[in-house]
Write a protein that holds these residues in place. Structure first.
Motif, PDB file in Angstrom:
ATOM      1  N   TYR A 100      19.470  -0.549  23.822  1.00  0.00           N
ATOM      2  CA  TYR A 100      19.498  -1.132  25.164  1.00  0.00           C
ATOM      3  C   TYR A 100      20.285  -0.237  26.118  1.00  0.00           C
ATOM      4  CZ  TYR A 100      19.911  -4.540  28.909  1.00  0.00           C
ATOM      5  OH  TYR A 100      19.853  -5.160  30.128  1.00  0.00           O
ATOM      6  N   GLU A 116       8.268  -1.313  21.853  1.00  0.00           N
ATOM      7  CA  GLU A 116       9.738  -1.359  21.846  1.00  0.00           C
ATOM      8  C   GLU A 116      10.337  -0.168  22.594  1.00  0.00           C
ATOM      9  OE1 GLU A 116      10.730  -1.634  17.706  1.00  0.00           O
ATOM     10  OE2 GLU A 116       9.559  -3.463  17.485  1.00  0.00           O
ATOM     11  N   GLN A 172      34.153 -17.744  26.110  1.00  0.00           N
ATOM     12  CA  GLN A 172      32.800 -17.187  25.992  1.00  0.00           C
ATOM     13  C   GLN A 172      31.786 -18.319  25.803  1.00  0.00           C
ATOM     14  OE1 GLN A 172      32.215 -14.541  22.705  1.00  0.00           O
ATOM     15  NE2 GLN A 172      30.577 -13.444  23.716  1.00  0.00           N
ATOM     16  N   ARG A 232      20.021 -14.525  25.833  1.00  0.00           N
ATOM     17  CA  ARG A 232      19.580 -13.866  27.071  1.00  0.00           C
ATOM     18  C   ARG A 232      18.753 -12.632  26.733  1.00  0.00           C
ATOM     19  NH1 ARG A 232      25.009 -11.092  29.624  1.00  0.00           N
ATOM     20  NH2 ARG A 232      25.408  -9.669  27.928  1.00  0.00           N
ATOM     21  N   PRO A 278      17.093  -9.093  28.379  1.00  0.00           N
ATOM     22  CA  PRO A 278      17.125  -8.206  29.551  1.00  0.00           C
ATOM     23  C   PRO A 278      15.820  -8.327  30.347  1.00  0.00           C
ATOM     24  CG  PRO A 278      17.817  -7.016  27.602  1.00  0.00           C
ATOM     25  CD  PRO A 278      17.316  -8.334  27.139  1.00  0.00           C
ATOM     26  N   GLU A 284      14.149  -6.164  31.763  1.00  0.00           N
ATOM     27  CA  GLU A 284      13.222  -5.093  31.366  1.00  0.00           C
ATOM     28  C   GLU A 284      12.341  -5.557  30.223  1.00  0.00           C
ATOM     29  OE1 GLU A 284      14.551  -3.005  34.180  1.00  0.00           O
ATOM     30  OE2 GLU A 284      13.104  -2.085  32.821  1.00  0.00           O
ATOM     31  N   ASN A 289      20.240  -9.331  35.812  1.00  0.00           N
ATOM     32  CA  ASN A 289      20.066  -8.379  34.712  1.00  0.00           C
ATOM     33  C   ASN A 289      19.356  -9.020  33.520  1.00  0.00           C
ATOM     34  OD1 ASN A 289      21.458  -6.122  35.840  1.00  0.00           O
ATOM     35  ND2 ASN A 289      23.368  -7.213  35.514  1.00  0.00           N
ATOM     36  N   TYR A 290      19.651 -10.285  33.328  1.00  0.00           N
ATOM     37  CA  TYR A 290      19.136 -10.982  32.140  1.00  0.00           C
ATOM     38  C   TYR A 290      18.408 -12.266  32.541  1.00  0.00           C
ATOM     39  CZ  TYR A 290      22.310  -8.117  29.304  1.00  0.00           C
ATOM     40  OH  TYR A 290      22.949  -7.091  28.689  1.00  0.00           O
ATOM     41  N   ARG A 340      12.724 -11.001  14.726  1.00  0.00           N
ATOM     42  CA  ARG A 340      12.612  -9.545  14.674  1.00  0.00           C
ATOM     43  C   ARG A 340      12.126  -8.977  16.018  1.00  0.00           C
ATOM     44  NH1 ARG A 340       9.161  -5.994  14.614  1.00  0.00           N
ATOM     45  NH2 ARG A 340       7.378  -7.403  14.498  1.00  0.00           N
ATOM     46  N   SER A 400      14.205  -6.647  18.701  1.00  0.00           N
ATOM     47  CA  SER A 400      13.750  -5.344  19.189  1.00  0.00           C
ATOM     48  C   SER A 400      13.714  -5.297  20.718  1.00  0.00           C
ATOM     49  CB  SER A 400      12.368  -5.015  18.620  1.00  0.00           C
ATOM     50  OG  SER A 400      11.384  -5.786  19.283  1.00  0.00           O
ATOM     51  N   TYR A 420      16.082  -6.541  22.475  1.00  0.00           N
ATOM     52  CA  TYR A 420      17.522  -6.649  22.811  1.00  0.00           C
ATOM     53  C   TYR A 420      17.918  -8.035  23.290  1.00  0.00           C
ATOM     54  CZ  TYR A 420      16.422  -1.719  22.814  1.00  0.00           C
ATOM     55  OH  TYR A 420      15.924  -0.493  22.467  1.00  0.00           O
ATOM     56  N   GLU A 426      19.941 -11.189  23.177  1.00  0.00           N
ATOM     57  CA  GLU A 426      21.288 -11.458  22.653  1.00  0.00           C
ATOM     58  C   GLU A 426      21.442 -12.957  22.462  1.00  0.00           C
ATOM     59  OE1 GLU A 426      24.324  -9.643  25.130  1.00  0.00           O
ATOM     60  OE2 GLU A 426      23.009  -7.939  25.451  1.00  0.00           O
TER      61      GLU A 426
END
Lengths: 349, 643
Positions: free
Chosen positions: A63, A120, B116, B146, B148, B150, B173-174, B191, B195, B197, B199
C-alpha cells in the motif's frame, strides 16, 4: 506565453528542491521496519501530505508503494494544471507512459497465468483516467480479449499483428519494443508539432537521451544473459539515436562479449561520463551506474532549462528514480538486507 | 600578546599509581596530554574496553521522563567513592524507575487500545445494527474495516465473487465499511480484501450493543484510564524528584571514572611502568610537578617544549584584555604554530579601526557597544565583547563624520563649541579623499603584513621567503617603490621613475622574485635541484611573478571597499531620513527607529563580514599558516555523549 511557462519551470525547480537528500536516505537506511521507514517519510519528507491520512504504524508495504506511485502521478497532474499545460497534447506523456506500462504488465501476468495478480498490482488511480477500461483489461483471459479492450486506442494497431506462440504466450519483448517505440515516436511527433524550434530541440534531445539509455541497458542485458548477436540486439533496440549515433550503437551490438560491450561503451560519450565504468563490473552495478548518469543528466537539464516541457519531463524521471529508491529501501528493510546493499541500489540526487 | 611558553612533560611511574597520576593531571587543570605518542621500544599503548561504559550508559538511559538533566554538580566524593555501593544504589533506583516505566507503559498501551477502538467505533456510529446479533450469524461472516479508495475502485473486478462490501463512511483516503461473505467463502474474500489493503478494525469482544452505546461505554473507560495514568505519572515524577540529586551524583562520579579511564589510551606501558607525555604552560610547570610528586612512585621530567621531538606543541594564545575576544577570529582561521606569530593584537587593532571607519555613526556605535556589553554579560559570547569594542570605534568615527542615528546636523553645535566651522569629515563631499584614504590604509596594512612575514621567515630561517618572496624584502621594495613613485606622480611634483630607480627598485626585485628558489637555497647553503627542466622553470616562475604583480594591485584595490562602505552607510541613512520625511509626524519616528535597526542589523553584519574577509585574505594570507594545535588541558567532560 513563454513568460507564463517560466512559472512552471520555477515551480518544478522549487518542488525538486524538496526531494529526498542524502541525509534522508541515511536515516531510511537505519530503519529496521517498514513502518519506521513509512513513519520517517510521513514526518520528515515531502511525502508527509500523501501519507497524512494513513496510519503508518500498520501500513502494508504494497500500500505504501501504491501511495507513492499515486503521489507521483498526482504531482504530475498538479504541475500540469498549474498553467493549464494539460490542455496541450504533449503533456499527456505520463498518462500514455502509464497506460503502456499497465498494458505490458497485463501481458506479463497473462503469460504467467496470474491474471488475478495483475488487478492487485494495477495502479488504481488510473482506472478513471485511462483511455481504455483497465478493469476489463484485468479480466482479459487471452491476447484476443486483451486486444478487444484496447480496440479503440492507438495501441491496438501497434500490437495487433503480434501473434502468440503455440502455447498462447504473447511475445512480451516484441510488445515492449513496439509499444516503447510507439511512445517515443509519439513524444517526438507531438513535440515537433507543438513546440517552436528552440523548445523542440531541447525536448527532442531529452527524449533521444532516454532512448539511448534504454538501448544501452537492454542491449547489455541481451548480451550478458542471452549472448545476443548483432541482429538480435538490433531487432530489440529502439530506432532512435541521441548522443550515441546509430553507427556507435551498432558498434556496441557487434561486441562478442559483455566485457567487450563495456569496453566499447567506455570509449563513447556516455562511457567517458561514467565515473566507475569497469568492464568486469556486475550487471546490477552497471545498470545503477547508467541510471546515475541518466539521473545527473536529467538533473542538469532540469536545473539549466527554461523550457517547461524539458523541466517537467526531467522532473518526472527524477521523481520516478526517487520512488524506485524508496521502494528498493523498503524491500531491503523487509528482507533484512545490510545498509551497504541498500546503498548500492540507491541513486542519490 | 604572544604565544604562551610551554614545557614538555614526561611522567613515569608504576602502574598501580596510574589512576592517581591521571587524577592529578585532571586536578592540575593545566596538563595537555599527548594523544599521538607512538608505540616504541617495546612500550605498548593501554587498550581495552572502558569498564565504566555500561554503567554510565545505564545511568544516562534511565527512564526519568526527561526530568533529570545530567550535568556537572558538586558531590561528596567520600560518599560516592565505593563503586559497589554506588552500583547497588543505582540498581535500586533503576529497578523502581523500570517498574514505573512498565506500569505507565501498560496503562498507556491500554489507553491507546481503547482510544483506537473508540475511533473505530466512531466510523460505525451511522450503523444501526445490533452488533451482538451480527456476530451471532453462523452462515454469513462480517468483517469491519477500511478500504483505500484506490482499491475500492477495483472491486468491480470481483463482481462474480460471493461477497458484498457496504461502505458507510468515507474520510477521503479510505472507505469505511463491512464486507459480508458466506462462511464457506470467507477465506477467499479475506484473501482478496487483504490484497486490496483492507485494514480490519478491532471490534472489542464486549461489544454487544449498537456502536453508539458502545462508544459511550468506552468514553467512560478512557476517562478512568486517563486518570489512573495521570496519578501514576505524578507518583513517578515525585520519586524522580526525590532521587534526582542522588542520580546526578552517581552520573558525575561514574563519568569522572569513565573519562579518567579514557585517558589511559594516551598512556604507554612497559612492564609494570607507565609513561605519560604532555605539555604544561611554563608558568605552571613547577606547580604541576609538585602536584604530581605527591604520588609516591611518580617521577616528572620537565623540558622546554622545543625538545618535544616529533610531537606538535599545543598553542595557548597570550592576549591583552583588549584583544582577547578577537582570538575567536584567529581560532576560526586556525591557531598559529608554536613559536609562530600571534596575530590577535594586529587583528584586534585593524578590525576595530576598519569597522569604525566603515560603520561610522555615534548613536549606532554606542548602541552596538551597549548591545555587545549585555550579550557578553549574559552569555559570555566573545562576539558580544567584540561588538563592545567595534561599537566604540564606530562611535568615534561617527563623531568625525558628524552622524548620529543618521542625523547629520545634530553635532554641529558641538563642533562650533570646540572652534570648528564644520564637521571634521564631510562624507558626501570628500569622495576622492575617502577612497584614497581607504587605499592608504590598505597599503599600510599590506606593508605591515609583509614586514611581519619577513621577521617570521627569518626566525624560521626560510631565506627564500624572507628576502626573495613576494611577501619578503624583494616584494617590500618593489611594492613600496612602485607606490612611492605613483604617489609622487599624483602630487604633480615630477616623477621618481628614473632609469636607476626603475632598474634598482622595481626591475631588480622582480628578478630576485623570479629566482627566489635558487637564491634561497644558495643563502641557506643548500643545493638547488632544477625540477622539470629550464623551460618549465622559466614558464612557472614567469607566471608566478606575473600573479604576484596582479596580486599587489588587486589586494590594494580590495581595500577600496572601506571607502565604499562609508558611502553606503551614509547613503542608507539618508534613505531612512527621506522615508521618514514622507510619513506623517506620528509615524516618522517609528520609521527612523526601524530604519536605524535595519541598517544596524544588515549593514553591521555586512561590514563585520567584509572586514573579516580583509583580515583573512589580505593580511593572514601573507604570513599566517594557522596549522597550530589548541592547548586543551585534560578534564572531565560532563556531557551525556558516550562513544
Amino acid at each position: 506565453m513563454k513568460a507564463s511557462k517560466n512559472a512552471t519551470v520555477a515551480k518544478v525547480r522549487a518542488i525538486y528542491g524538496k526531494r529526498l537528500k542524502e541525509n534522508d536516505y541515511n536515516e531510511l537506511f537505519l530503519k529496521k521496519k517498514v513502518i519506521e521507514a513509512a513513519d520517517y517519510l510521513k514526518r520528515n519528507t515531502h511525502y508527509s501530505k500523501v501519507l497524512s491520512g494513513v496510519d503508518t504504524s500498520s501500513i502494508h508495504r504494497g500500500y505504501l508503494e501504491t501511495l507513492l506511485n499515486k503521489a507521483y502521478f498526482d504531482e504530475y497532474e498538479r504541475i500540469c494544471k498549474f498553467q493549464q499545460l494539460n490542455e496541450e497534447p504533449f503533456y499527456n506523456f505520463l498518462l500514455i507512459k502509464e497506460e503502456l506500462s499497465e498494458l505490458l504488465k497485463a501481458i506479463l501476468y497473462l503469460n504467467n497465468d496470474r491474471k488475478d495478480a495483475y488487478i492487485e498490482s494495477m495502479h488504481g488511480f488510473l482506472i478513471k483516467k485511462s483511455s481504455f477500461n483497465l478493469i476489463e483489461l484485468a479480466k482479459a483471459e487471452n491476447f484476443n480479449q486483451l486486444l478487444r479492450v484496447i480496440k479503440n486506442t492507438p495501441y491496438y494497431n501497434i500490437i495487433k499483428n503480434i501473434k502468440p506462440d503455440e502455447n498462447g504466450n504473447i511475445p512480451y519483448t516484441k510488445c515492449e519494443v513496439a509499444l516503447r517505440t510507439y511512445y517515443l515516436k509519439w513524444l517526438l511527433k507531438t513535440a515537433e508539432e507543438q513546440f517552436d524550434s528552440t523548445a523542440k530541440d531541447a525536448i527532442l534531445q531529452q527524449i533521444k537521451l532516454q532512448a539511448d539509455f534504454i538501448n544501452i541497458v537492454n542491449s547489455y542485458r541481451l548480451k550478458k544473459y542471452f549472448a545476443g548477436d548483432f541482429q538480435t540486439l538490433k531487432d530489440f533496440s529502439l530506432p532512435f539515436y541521441g548522443r550515441l549515433s546509430q553507427a556507435k550503437q551498432y558498434e556496441l551490438y557487434e561486441s562478442d562479449t559483455p566485457e567487450e560491450f563495456l569496453r566499447r561503451l567506455s570509449r563513447t560519450v556516455y562511457g567517458r561520463l561514467m565515473e566507475n565504468l569497469d568492464e568486469n563490473m556486475e550487471s546490477g552495478r552497471f545498470e545503477t551506474e547508467v541510471e546515475k548518469l541518466q539521473c545527473s543528466m536529467a538533473k542538469r537539464a532540469l536545473l539549466l532549462t527554461d523550457n517547461a516541457a524539458v523541466s517537467l519531463f526531467s522532473y518526472m524521471y527524477l521523481t520516478e528514480v526517487e520512488i524506485n529508491n524508496i521502494i528498493s529501501i523498503v524491500e531491503c528493510i523487509r528482507y533484512g538486507k545490510p545498509v551497504s546493499y541498500m546503498q548500492s541500489l540507491v541513486i542519490m540526487q | 600578546m604572544s604565544i604562551e611558553k610551554m614545557d614538555y612533560i614526561n611522567i613515569v611511574g608504576f602502574m598501580d599509581e596510574l589512576d592517581r597520576t591521571l587524577e592529578k593531571c585532571i586536578e592540575s587543570q593545566c596538563f595537555h596530554i599527548s594523544k599521538s605518542v607512538e608505540e616504541q621500544d617495546g612500550m605498548k599503548r593501554l587498550e581495552g574496553e572502558n569498564p565504566y561504559k555500561e554503567l554510565l550508559k545505564d545511568i544516562i538511559s534511565a527512564d526519568t521522563g526527561g526530568l533529570v538533566e545530567f550535568s556537572e554538580i558538586r558531590y561528596d566524593e567520600k560518599k560516592y567513592y565505593d563503586l559497589e555501593k554506588l552500583k547497588l544504589d543505582f540498581s535500586q533506583m533503576s529497578q523502581k524507575l523500570d517498574a514505573y516505566s512498565r506500569e505507565t507503559g501498560e496503562l498507556t498501551e491500554k489507553l491507546a487500545e481503547r482510544k483506537q477502538a473508540y475511533q473505530q467505533l466512531a466510523h460505525l456510529k451511522g450503523l444501526q445494527l445490533d452488533m451482538a446479533q451480527l456476530f451471532k450469524c453462523s452462515h454469513i461472516k462480517p468483517r469491519f474495516g477500511r478500504l483505500p479508495n484506490e482499491s475500492a475502485q477495483k472491486l468491480s473486478y470481483y463482481e462474480d465473487k460471493s461477497f458484498i462490501f457496504i461502505p458507510y463512511d468515507d474520510d477521503g483516503n479510505y472507505k469505511w465499511g463491512i464486507y459480508f461473505a458466506p462462511a464457506d467463502s470467507i477465506a477467499e474474500a479475506d484473501r482478496i480484501f487483504k490484497s486490496l489493503y483492507f485494514e480490519k478494525i478491532w471490534i472489542p469482544n464486549f461489544v454487544s450493543d449498537t456502536p453508539e452505546n458502545e462508544s459511550l461505554k468506552l468514553e467512560k473507560e478512557i476517562a478512568v484510564l486517563e486518570e489512573s495514568l495521570k496519578k501514576k505519572i505524578e507518583e513517578r515524577n515525585g520519586y524522580i524528584l526525590e532521587i534526582q540529586d542522588n542520580l546526578k551524583c552517581c552520573f558525575c562520579r561514574v563519568k569522572y571514572l569513565y573519562d579518567l579511564y579514557e585517558l589511559r589510551k594516551c598512556v604507554l606501558v612497559y612492564k609494570d611502568k607507565f609513561y605519560l607525555t604532555g605539555f604544561v604552560p611554563h608558568t605552571k610547570s613547577d606547580e604541576f610537578t609538585e602536584l604530581c610528586n605527591t604520588v609516591r612512585s611518580v617521577s616528572v621530567v620537565s623540558k622546554p617544549a622545543e625538545n618535544s621531538e616529533k610531537l606538535k606543541v599545543p598553542v595557548k594564545l597570550k592576549n591583552s584584555r583588549f584583544s582577547r575576544p578577537f582570538s575567536m577570529f584567529v581560532e576560526m582561521y586556525g591557531l598559529p604554530s608554536y613559536g609562530g606569530f600571534n596575530p590577535t593584537t594586529l587583528v584586534a587593532i585593524t578590525y576595530t579601526i576598519m569597522f569604525g571607519i566603515m560603520f561610522g555613526d555615534l548613536g549606532q556605535g554606542l548602541l552596538i557597544s551597549l548591545i555587545g556589553f549585555f550579550v557578553y554579560k549574559k552569555s559570555g559570547n566573545k562576539l558580544g565583547a567584540i561588538l563592545q569594542r567595534v561599537g566604540i570605534s564606530s562611535a568615534f568615527f561617527g563623531l568625525l563624520y558628524g552622524s548620529v542615528f543618521g542625523f547629520e546636523d545634530l553635532l554641529d553645535p558641538l563642533y562650533k563649541a570646540i572652534g570648528l566651522s564644520h564637521k571634521p569629515i564631510e562624507v558626501m563631499d570628500s569622495t576622492m579623499m575617502i577612497l584614497l584614504g581607504a587605499i592608504c590604509i590598505g597599503v599600510v596594512i599590506i606593508l605591515i603584513s609583509i614586514i611581519i612575514n619577513i621577521f617570521i621567515s627569518l626566525r624560521h630561517r626560510d631565506f627564500s621567503a624572507a628576502f626573495f618572496g613576494n611577501n619578503g624584502v624583494a616584494g617590500l621594495v618593489f611594492f613600496g617603490a612602485l607606490l612611492a613613485g605613483i604617489a609622487v606622480m599624483m602630487t604633480g611634483e615630477g616623477s621618481l621613475f628614473t632609469v636607476p630607480y626603475v632598474l634598482g627598485l622595481i626591475v631588480l626585485p622582480l628578478i630576485l622574485m623570479f629566482f627566489r628558489e635558487p637564491l634561497g637555497c644558495w643563502l641557506s647553503g643548500k643545493k638547488y635541484h632544477l625540477e622539470g627542466g629550464i623551460g618549465d622553470f622559466i614558464a612557472s616562475n614567469f607566471f608566478e611573478v606575473f600573479e604576484f604583480i596582479l596580486g599587489y594591485a588587486t589586494n590594494t584595490l580590495s581595500f577600496v571597499r572601506i571607502g565604499g562602505f562609508i558611502f553606503s552607510h551614509a547613503g542608507m541613512m539618508s534613505v531612512v531620513m527621506l522615508l521618514s520625511e514622507s510619513f506623517s509626524v506620528g509615524a516618522s519616528p517609528i520609521v527612523i527607529v526601524l530604519g536605524n535597526l535595519f541598517v544596524m542589523g544588515m549593514e553591521g553584519l555586512i561590514v563585520g563580514i567584509q572586514v573579516l574577509r580583509l583580515e583573512f585574505y589580505e593580511v593572514f594570507s601573507r604570513f599566517y599558516d594557522g596549522d597550530g594545535v589548541a592547548f586543551e588541558p585534560v578534564k572531565v567532560n560532563y556531557d551525556v555523549n558516550v562513544d
